[in-house]
Write a protein that holds these residues in place. Structure first.
Motif, PDB file in Angstrom:
ATOM      1  N   HIS A 254      78.030  -4.723  40.580  1.00 17.70           N
ATOM      2  CA  HIS A 254      78.825  -3.606  41.071  1.00 17.70           C
ATOM      3  C   HIS A 254      80.270  -3.854  40.715  1.00 17.70           C
ATOM      4  O   HIS A 254      80.672  -4.979  40.466  1.00 17.70           O
ATOM      5  CB  HIS A 254      78.688  -3.487  42.588  1.00 17.70           C
TER       6      HIS A 254
ATOM      7  N   ARG B 144      74.468   7.439  38.613  1.00 12.25           N
ATOM      8  CA  ARG B 144      73.893   6.484  39.582  1.00 12.25           C
ATOM      9  C   ARG B 144      73.274   5.292  38.869  1.00 12.25           C
ATOM     10  O   ARG B 144      73.317   4.175  39.369  1.00 12.25           O
ATOM     11  CB  ARG B 144      72.838   7.169  40.451  1.00 12.25           C
TER      12      ARG B 144
ATOM     13  N   PHE C 226      83.792   4.788  40.131  1.00 10.12           N
ATOM     14  CA  PHE C 226      83.046   6.016  40.351  1.00 10.12           C
ATOM     15  C   PHE C 226      83.819   6.941  41.282  1.00 10.12           C
ATOM     16  O   PHE C 226      84.284   6.532  42.341  1.00 10.12           O
ATOM     17  CB  PHE C 226      81.684   5.658  40.958  1.00 10.12           C
TER      18      PHE C 226
ATOM     19  N   LEU D 229      73.378   2.096  41.399  1.00  7.53           N
ATOM     20  CA  LEU D 229      72.858   2.558  42.688  1.00  7.53           C
ATOM     21  C   LEU D 229      71.351   2.771  42.571  1.00  7.53           C
ATOM     22  O   LEU D 229      70.628   2.720  43.553  1.00  7.53           O
ATOM     23  CB  LEU D 229      73.554   3.856  43.117  1.00  7.53           C
TER      24      LEU D 229
ATOM     25  N   THR E 282      76.202   3.024  37.726  1.00 14.19           N
ATOM     26  CA  THR E 282      76.836   2.287  38.827  1.00 14.19           C
ATOM     27  C   THR E 282      75.846   1.384  39.563  1.00 14.19           C
ATOM     28  O   THR E 282      76.186   0.811  40.594  1.00 14.19           O
ATOM     29  CB  THR E 282      77.462   3.243  39.846  1.00 14.19           C
TER      30      THR E 282
END
Ligand SMILES: Nc1ncnc2c1ncn2[C@@H]1O[C@H](COP(=O)(O)OP(=O)(O)O)[C@@H](O)[C@H]1O
Ligand SMILES: [Mg+2]
Lengths: 254, 251
Positions: free
Chosen positions: A73, A49, A78, A54, A52
């Motif tokens: 992003h 996470r 993923f 997030l 990526t």
């Protein structure tokens, strides 16, 4: 220069009152196949996470080819644990999703998606709906979608853990071939030590609680399923298992 | 086709048995101004077909459809705003849920007082009855998309607007249709009730007029027409739904 680098990264979820990752550093080289193992709940998925973006509320630095990745992003592909296929889209429309995000012209989408499906051995399934496919097939669709997500870094979070063991073995062999052909850099999270040794050329073992060290174990000599039964592999496996058992003993969770 | 008819057979048997039972009881009571025979009602519908179908049914159905349309537009707007802005959700959602407990039927006479005998007092009743359930179900439908799916789409680099159209909206479609199907009978009830309270046309108004004439079958005739209209509109919506929603929500 390494493809991905963590420099003294610490992280805790705002809603939690404990630190999850403490001051960890590691590098991933181009064309590495890293398998990430660690106790359940230690923060393996969280690691992905962070990569990526997030989760962005960490200290330290995460860089891709030397550039910080905060709030960008689409540079790492993923693949989640569940296939997360949209039930109202056909297989090919599901695979096209990342292309739509990248604003690839409509005329090219179909062709690219068809190629990706052919690569995972699902030609002819284009117009079926996800509910018509088996678990293994759905996972391969998810992989095809990940292929089109672009970026040379692939992040796979326990991609096979929901499959039955025979399908899982078939999928592991299949993934090995795929990655060889694709020349991608992969980080794969797993809780299966055999899978970690077979698929990876390096194992990242997350240790400590909170995780404060990433132990790197070279397993590039284990290339086929047969190699798993060599004495050397058996010894390594024993060592890894005992690490799991002794690490932070006393604070054992249920 | 055969299978479909036999599948509905038990329901038909129950329905016809109830009608027969009604007929039987009505024959025993023998007071048509209180409980008319189903056959008498059918005859009355035929006799009154001209005012029923050319004046009063169109009046009620236009109130219903206008009310429904307003509810859907407002409901979708509000649900979308609540989904996108958390403060809007915290400010509005509890209020909407609470207003659902207000008995619109009890305050409906006020609307006639305010808006008069025309169409808009009935539209307001219909909107107030259908607006809340529509808003809540659409909002729940938007919310029910999985966070994991949203995050995956984010990692693809998708904008939150694109995520709304590609994930949330299609995901809410089944709730949207069930909300509308549920709202149709409610909307018709609202319209008829408004007409009952004061109007110059409409099936509710017509039913009340028959009541003052102690015409039992005449009271029931517009009620039957209302029920059939509701079923027809629901059937149309179901057909549209089958065209758009070819998948079922996974459990
Ligand atoms: N979104 C979140 N918010 C708060 N806590 C979380 C969140 N996701 C995971 N956690 C917590 O962080 C810990 C690590 O989770 P995770 O990274 O999923 O572990 P792993 O993948 O290694 O099993 C767990 O204790 C979990 O409860
Ligand atoms: Mg996990």
């Amino acid at each position: 220069m390494s493809l991905l680098e963590f420099k003294n990264v610490s992280f805790k979820y705002i809603t939690d009152d404990y630190v999850l990752l403490e001051n960890i550093s590691f590098e991933v080289e181009k064309n590495d196949f890293i398998t990430v193992i660690g106790k359940s709940g230690c923060g393996k998925s969280t690691l992905l996470r962070l990569i990526t973006c997030l989760e962005t509320d960490y200290s330290g630095e995460i860089t891709l080819c030397g550039n910080p990745v905060k709030n960008t992003h689409g540079y790492a592909a993923f693949m989640p644990q569940k296939d997360l296929l949209l039930p109202w889209r056909t297989i090919i429309k599901n695979v096209m999703l990342p292309l739509e995000a990248q604003k690839v012209p409509k005329s090219q989408r179909t062709e690219l998606a068809k190629d990706a499906l052919a690569r995972v051995g699902l030609s002819g399934m284009e117009n079926k709906y996800p509910s018509e496919l088996s678990g293994g097939m759905r996972q391969r669709v998810s992989f095809a979608r990940t292929l089109l997500a672009g970026g040379e870094l692939m992040l796979l979070d326990e991609p096979f853990s929901a499959l039955d063991s025979l399908t899982r073995i078939a999928m592991q062999d299949w993934l090995l071939q795929q990655v060889k052909q694709l020349s991608k850099t992969v980080m794969l999270v797993t809780h299966d030590i055999d899978e970690a040794m077979l698929l990876g050329n390096k194992i990242f073992l997350l240790t400590g609680r909170p995780v404060s060290e990433v132990k790197i174990i070279d397993v590039s000599h284990i290339k086929t399923r047969k190699d798993l039964y060599s004495d050397e592999a058996a010894e390594l496996k024993n060592k890894l298992v005992s690490r799991f058992l002794t690490d932070d003993s006393g604070k054992e969770q249920s | 086709m055969k299978k479909k008819i036999f599948g509905h057979l038990p329901a038909w048997i129950t329905g016809i048995s109830l009608l027969l039972l009604w007929q039987l009881i009505a024959v025993i009571i023998d007071a048509a101004y209180i409980l008319p025979l189903p056959t008498q009602i059918a005859v009355r519908i035929w006799e009154l077909r001209d005012p029923l179908f050319t004046v009063h049914t169109p009046a009620t159905m236009s109130v219903t459809l206008i009310g429904l349309l307003i509810s859907i537009v407002l409901g979708v707007l509000l649900a979308v705003v609540m989904d996108r802005y958390e403060f809007a959700e915290r400010a509005l959602y509890p209020v909407i849920v609470t207003t659902q407990t207000v008995p619109v039927t009890a305050i409906a006479p006020l609307f006639v007082l305010w808006l008069g005998y025309g169409i808009w007092s009935k539209v307001l009743v219909s909107v107030l009855i259908t607006f809340f359930p529509i808003t809540i179900s659409i909002h729940d439908g938007l919310k029910s998309s999985k966070r994991e799916n949203e995050e995956l789409m984010k990692t693809f680099g998708m904008s939150s607007l694109a995520i709304f159209f590609k994930l949330k909206l299609p995901n809410a479609l089944p709730s949207f249709f069930s909300a509308i199907k549920m709202a149709i009978p409610l909307s018709i009830i609202g319209a008829a009730m408004g007409e009952w309270l004061g109007a110059q046309s409409g099936l509710g108004y017509f039913s009340k007029r028959m009541m003052t004439q102690l015409d039992g079958a005449g009271v029931f005739a517009p009620v039957v027409v209302l029920a059939v209209c509701a079923m027809l509109v629901v059937a149309v919506i179901s057909a549209i739904e089958r065209k758009f929603v070819k998948w079922r929500k996974e459990i």
